[in-house]
Design a protein around this motif. Structure first.
Motif, mmCIF file in Angstrom:
data_model
loop_
_atom_site.group_PDB
_atom_site.id
_atom_site.type_symbol
_atom_site.label_atom_id
_atom_site.label_comp_id
_atom_site.label_asym_id
_atom_site.label_seq_id
_atom_site.Cartn_x
_atom_site.Cartn_y
_atom_site.Cartn_z
ATOM 1 N N UNK A 122 66.045 52.272 8.084
ATOM 2 C CA UNK A 122 64.888 51.444 7.167
ATOM 3 C C UNK A 122 64.869 50.078 8.108
ATOM 4 N N UNK A 123 63.509 49.812 9.028
ATOM 5 C CA UNK A 123 62.846 49.055 9.552
ATOM 6 C C UNK A 123 61.945 47.987 9.068
ATOM 7 N N UNK A 124 61.973 47.480 9.028
ATOM 8 C CA UNK A 124 60.217 46.414 7.829
ATOM 9 C C UNK A 124 60.006 44.949 8.653
ATOM 10 N N UNK A 125 59.023 44.589 8.158
ATOM 11 C CA UNK A 125 58.522 43.219 8.303
ATOM 12 C C UNK A 125 57.794 42.915 6.683
ATOM 13 N N UNK A 126 58.605 41.910 6.091
ATOM 14 C CA UNK A 126 57.641 42.370 4.960
ATOM 15 C C UNK A 126 57.875 40.307 4.719
ATOM 16 N N UNK A 127 57.406 39.198 4.120
ATOM 17 C CA UNK A 127 57.484 38.423 3.829
ATOM 18 C C UNK A 127 58.990 37.811 2.713
ATOM 19 N N UNK A 128 59.617 36.761 2.877
ATOM 20 C CA UNK A 128 60.305 36.204 1.909
ATOM 21 C C UNK A 128 60.829 36.795 0.913
ATOM 22 N N UNK A 151 59.105 45.971 14.003
ATOM 23 C CA UNK A 151 59.362 47.464 13.315
ATOM 24 C C UNK A 151 58.496 48.361 14.051
ATOM 25 N N UNK A 152 56.850 48.148 14.501
ATOM 26 C CA UNK A 152 56.182 49.850 15.892
ATOM 27 C C UNK A 152 57.100 49.799 16.324
ATOM 28 N N UNK A 153 58.097 48.986 17.435
ATOM 29 C CA UNK A 153 58.683 49.593 18.206
ATOM 30 C C UNK A 153 60.148 50.310 18.075
ATOM 31 N N UNK A 154 60.414 49.919 16.723
ATOM 32 C CA UNK A 154 61.329 51.173 16.236
ATOM 33 C C UNK A 154 60.876 52.035 15.567
ATOM 34 N N UNK A 180 51.633 38.827 5.802
ATOM 35 C CA UNK A 180 53.468 38.088 5.775
ATOM 36 C C UNK A 180 54.954 38.211 6.499
ATOM 37 N N UNK A 181 54.926 39.532 6.504
ATOM 38 C CA UNK A 181 56.190 40.211 7.321
ATOM 39 C C UNK A 181 55.855 39.641 8.601
ATOM 40 N N UNK A 182 56.965 38.174 9.554
ATOM 41 C CA UNK A 182 56.723 37.926 11.052
ATOM 42 C C UNK A 182 57.345 38.835 11.864
ATOM 43 N N UNK A 188 69.329 45.175 12.767
ATOM 44 C CA UNK A 188 69.959 44.057 12.785
ATOM 45 C C UNK A 188 69.398 42.921 13.730
ATOM 46 N N UNK A 189 68.333 43.446 14.570
ATOM 47 C CA UNK A 189 67.591 42.789 15.995
ATOM 48 C C UNK A 189 66.369 42.313 15.390
ATOM 49 N N UNK A 190 66.940 40.734 15.149
ATOM 50 C CA UNK A 190 65.654 40.111 14.299
ATOM 51 C C UNK A 190 64.971 39.407 15.339
ATOM 52 N N UNK A 191 63.959 39.182 15.454
ATOM 53 C CA UNK A 191 63.508 37.710 16.188
ATOM 54 C C UNK A 191 62.987 38.249 18.030
ATOM 55 N N UNK A 192 63.851 39.411 18.459
ATOM 56 C CA UNK A 192 64.507 40.074 19.407
ATOM 57 C C UNK A 192 63.062 41.366 19.844
ATOM 58 N N UNK A 193 62.601 41.009 20.985
ATOM 59 C CA UNK A 193 61.073 42.028 21.154
ATOM 60 C C UNK A 193 61.768 43.397 22.155
#
Length: 157
Positions: A5-11, A70-73, A63-65, A35-40
């Protein structure tokens, strides 16, 4: 079976991930997430987890950052022929040329997305091999997505 599961959702929407994981586990899946947040850069561990998955589900809400990650994954999963689904909230902008196995949804009117998921889950016509791979994720993960859309639509507006 394994699901990634890959996600970009607001808190304030992270609770939907718990529901998604629960529904997937009820269907016999072991659930992993990035587990690779904030890394392109798509890291080796994430690629390995995706490669070992039988289903890839991604969700992007306003609201997800982490949309780019997510698109890359998701694109990586598609390139590896992992059955995949992308659920995108309708107020998230995407390129007009964007293609793939995805559905857009509206929290205030989820019925069209729910109908589309049900349609994709119930397709039982003669299928070509390439189309069969498009249907597999809807059969495996469709009920979990329906639960999420129902939860989104029941939020206080």
């Amino acid at each position: 079976m394994k699901a990634f599961v890959s996600y970009s959702v607001s808190d304030n929407n992270e609770y939907i991930l718990t529901l998604l994981s629960l529904k997937l586990r009820e269907n016999g899946f072991v659930v992993n997430t990035s587990q690779n947040f904030y890394n392109n850069i798509l890291d080796y561990n994430t690629m390995n987890e995706i490669n070992e998955s039988h289903l890839f589900i991604s969700i992007i809400t306003s609201g997800g950052s982490e949309r780019k990650r997510v698109i890359q994954e998701w694109e990586y999963a598609a390139s590896r022929n992992i059955p995949n689904i992308l659920l995108i909230e309708d107020n998230v902008s995407v390129n007009q040329d964007f293609t793939g196995n995805y559905i857009r949804f509206n929290r205030r009117n989820p019925q069209p997305a729910i109908q589309e998921i049900n349609k994709r889950m119930s397709q039982n016509q003669q299928l070509t091999p390439t189309k069969t791979n498009d249907i597999v994720p809807w059969i495996l993960g469709g009920t979990a997505l329906l639960a999420i859309l129902t939860l989104f639509s029941s939020e206080k507006k």
